[in-house]
Write a protein that holds these residues in place. Structure first.
Motif, PDB file in Angstrom:
ATOM      1  N   SER A 282     -11.590   1.065   6.913  1.00 29.94           N
ATOM      2  CA  SER A 282     -12.313   2.136   6.221  1.00 29.94           C
ATOM      3  C   SER A 282     -12.901   1.788   4.886  1.00 29.94           C
TER       4      SER A 282
ATOM      5  N   LEU B 282      -6.066   1.239   7.915  1.00 25.75           N
ATOM      6  CA  LEU B 282      -6.558   1.385   6.539  1.00 25.75           C
ATOM      7  C   LEU B 282      -7.616   0.510   6.137  1.00 25.75           C
TER       8      LEU B 282
ATOM      9  N   GLU C 101       0.247   4.380   0.642  1.00 27.12           N
ATOM     10  CA  GLU C 101      -0.020   5.232   1.686  1.00 27.12           C
ATOM     11  C   GLU C 101       0.728   4.919   2.995  1.00 27.12           C
ATOM     12  N   LEU C 102       1.339   3.482   3.011  1.00 27.30           N
ATOM     13  CA  LEU C 102       2.040   3.139   4.175  1.00 27.30           C
ATOM     14  C   LEU C 102       3.598   3.150   3.938  1.00 27.30           C
TER      15      LEU C 102
ATOM     16  N   PHE D 147       0.867  -1.096   0.001  1.00 27.71           N
ATOM     17  CA  PHE D 147       0.150   0.131  -0.062  1.00 27.71           C
ATOM     18  C   PHE D 147       0.939   1.160  -0.022  1.00 27.71           C
TER      19      PHE D 147
END
Length: 304
Positions: free
Chosen positions: A124, A121, A66-67, A64
């Motif tokens: 959501s 994450l 965003e991580l 991911f």
């Protein structure tokens, strides 16, 4: 995230085990189950839905974008590569999607060692429409091939998101009409009624399959939960209340899932010269042992 799957089990060698391999699916929808808990429905090829109800899958956080920074930071601090996270499968194999239900971990200074990485994450709707890769399927938290040969009752003893694999097993058993002579008891422990994951589904199953399923919701931090109905009880389960529900312990299988004392909590308590405070699974283990249930009839799955 599941920490481990533990304890002796009934012989399930006759069940066809799915092949462990990487699978890519698309997150087609996200459903909010409680104020902080979400279910992701993942579309995979039909041939990749060959799991057994109660099993789990593994997800690597490195995939991911965003991580990326958090992964790099935690790997630097820990001095090792971040491991995959295990999540119980919320769906049953006959359902159209592979589903996971996630209650995000929390970071409490002085109580938890590191902040959570992946669960916020997953809990959501941010991944809807995106592909997700996981490794599936594995886990021995499953019923025996022929449970009626060894049991009359299955006790599902859960707290919070510990209901996930157990509800999957119940859907597989009750909706498909497997083992109609087998009784199921679901003891579900939560702080409030609003914290009960799949509450409406569980209530519907208890009504639709009343001859096979008995549900008791223990509510620990809400006054007068009895006002919600006869399936609601204030407080926590005791040996006496459980014994009254399950009958002969020699014909009982117990599947318990919930929080247990973590390695970090044990280490912290040892440094402080204290005994770690028991959590859900430690309390359940005491009750099950007091009932005289053979350890081979007791499966535990730990999250945290």
């Amino acid at each position: 995230m599941l920490a481990t799957t533990a304890d002796a089990s009934q012989d399930v060698s006759l069940r066809k085990k799915p092949k462990l391999r990487p699978i890519v699916g698309k997150v087609v929808s996200a459903t909010r189950e409680t104020w902080d808990t979400w279910t992701l429905n993942i579309q995979v090829p039909e041939g990749d839905r060959d799991y057994i109800a109660g099993q789990f899958l593994n997800i690597a956080p490195q995939q991911f974008p965003e991580l990326v920074n958090m992964v790099a930071y935690l790997e630097h601090v820990k001095g090792r590569r971040e491991v995959v996270r295990a999540y119980s499968i919320a769906s049953a194999p006959h359902e159209p999607y592979v589903a996971i239900t996630t209650k995000p971990e929390r970071f409490y200074p002085g109580e938890t060692e590191y902040p959570p990485l992946l669960s916020p994450l997953l809990a959501s709707d941010l991944l809807v429409g995106r592909n997700i890769e996981f490794t599936g399927y594995t886990g021995a938290y499953i019923l025996p091939e022929r449970p009626l040969e060894v049991a009359d009752v299955v006790l599902h003893f859960v707290a919070g998101s510990g209901s996930v694999p157990n509800v999957a097993i119940l859907k597989d058993e009750l909706v498909l009409g497997r083992n109609p002579g087998l009784k199921h008891v679901l003891i579900n422990v939560n702080k409030t009624r609003d914290d009960i994951i799949y509450r409406e589904l569980i209530e519907k199953m208890a009504k639709d399959y009343a001859q096979q399923l008995k549900v008791v919701n223990f509510i620990t931090r809400e006054a007068n939960p009895e006002r919600y109905g006869p399936d609601y009880v204030a407080g926590r389960p005791t040996v006496e209340t459980v014994s009254a529900l399950v009958g002969d312990p020699s014909r009982l299988l117990v599947y318990a899932c919930g929080a247990a004392i973590s390695k970090w909590q044990r280490k912290k308590a040892e440094l402080e010269g204290k005994e770690p405070t028991p959590r859900f699974l430690e309390s359940v283990t005491e009750i099950v042992q007091a009932l005289g249930v053979d350890k081979k009839r007791f499966k535990k799955e730990i999250y945290g």
